[in-house]
Design an enzyme around this catalytic site. Sequence first.
Site, PDB file in Angstrom:
ATOM      1  N   ASP A  41      42.668  41.215  14.069  1.00  0.00           N
ATOM      2  CA  ASP A  41      42.602  42.159  15.197  1.00  0.00           C
ATOM      3  C   ASP A  41      41.264  42.646  15.204  1.00  0.00           C
ATOM      4  O   ASP A  41      40.142  42.610  14.284  1.00  0.00           O
ATOM      5  CB  ASP A  41      43.416  43.545  14.960  1.00  0.00           C
ATOM      6  CG  ASP A  41      44.849  43.103  15.153  1.00  0.00           C
ATOM      7  OD1 ASP A  41      45.261  42.064  15.471  1.00  0.00           O
ATOM      8  OD2 ASP A  41      45.589  44.464  15.406  1.00  0.00           O
ATOM      9  N   HIS A  76      41.558  42.110   9.714  1.00  0.00           N
ATOM     10  CA  HIS A  76      40.450  42.492  10.786  1.00  0.00           C
ATOM     11  C   HIS A  76      39.418  41.628  10.454  1.00  0.00           C
ATOM     12  O   HIS A  76      38.810  41.484   9.414  1.00  0.00           O
ATOM     13  CB  HIS A  76      40.214  44.053  10.860  1.00  0.00           C
ATOM     14  CG  HIS A  76      41.542  44.923  11.293  1.00  0.00           C
ATOM     15  ND1 HIS A  76      42.508  45.170  10.315  1.00  0.00           N
ATOM     16  CD2 HIS A  76      41.821  45.513  12.317  1.00  0.00           C
ATOM     17  CE1 HIS A  76      43.338  45.989  10.805  1.00  0.00           C
ATOM     18  NE2 HIS A  76      42.787  46.298  12.021  1.00  0.00           N
TER      19      HIS A  76
END
Length: 239
Positions: free
Chosen positions: A51, A196
């Site tokens: 993400d 991430h």
Amino acid sequence: MNTGAKLATAVAVSAAAAHALPMATAHGPLRRLTPRYVGRGRSGGVALTFDDGPDPLGTPAVLAGLAELGWTATFFLLGSQVQQFPDVARAVVAAGHEIAVHGHMHRSHLLRTPRDVRLDIARALADISEVTGTHPRWYRAPYGHFSAGTLRAAAAVGLEPIVWTAWGCDWRGGPADEVRRHVVRGLDDGGTVLLHDSDCTSVPGSWRTTVAALPLLAAEFDRRGLAVRPVRDHLPDQG
């Protein structure tokens, strides 16, 4: 409190509950009723997702780490980041990874109006599609906070919602083995892992922890006999 005030309060509470229910489904005990929503797919492996990118430092480092391991993943991009770093977004596609949508701005949908959410998702999809030349299929809301308005807005533009079953809490930075331990707590066959590739909403430089954790996760996946794949190869098409 008079009857009118009680009724108004009850209506407000009911509306708030309806608004927040999808988030509760994503993060609470009701998640077992929605296996596809939380990314539970084919057995024999896990979907690996990232993400908050693209990021000019974190994303190239993650791409290099994935290349060394021979892994293909799904990147949930922020439209605001794509606008700033279009070449990095295109590099993700060039490396063979799947592109998905994380919205334009990283703000909780539980604090935004349905109209604001609708415009955010549509803007992100348009910008990400134009820059990367792809047609994303998946959508993940910031923080995994799916509201009722989020689900309607995503469906309106043809995006399917997905959250995760295991996460690394890598946005905190710290030791790479801590990320491995967090993932292991929720790791199971057929699940979806959240990491991430950007620190735009987290501890500066936390992407370094993510990169350092990849070989540790590889050892864990190998030990369990779990293949690593993008969401497109993980969730079967709905007939």
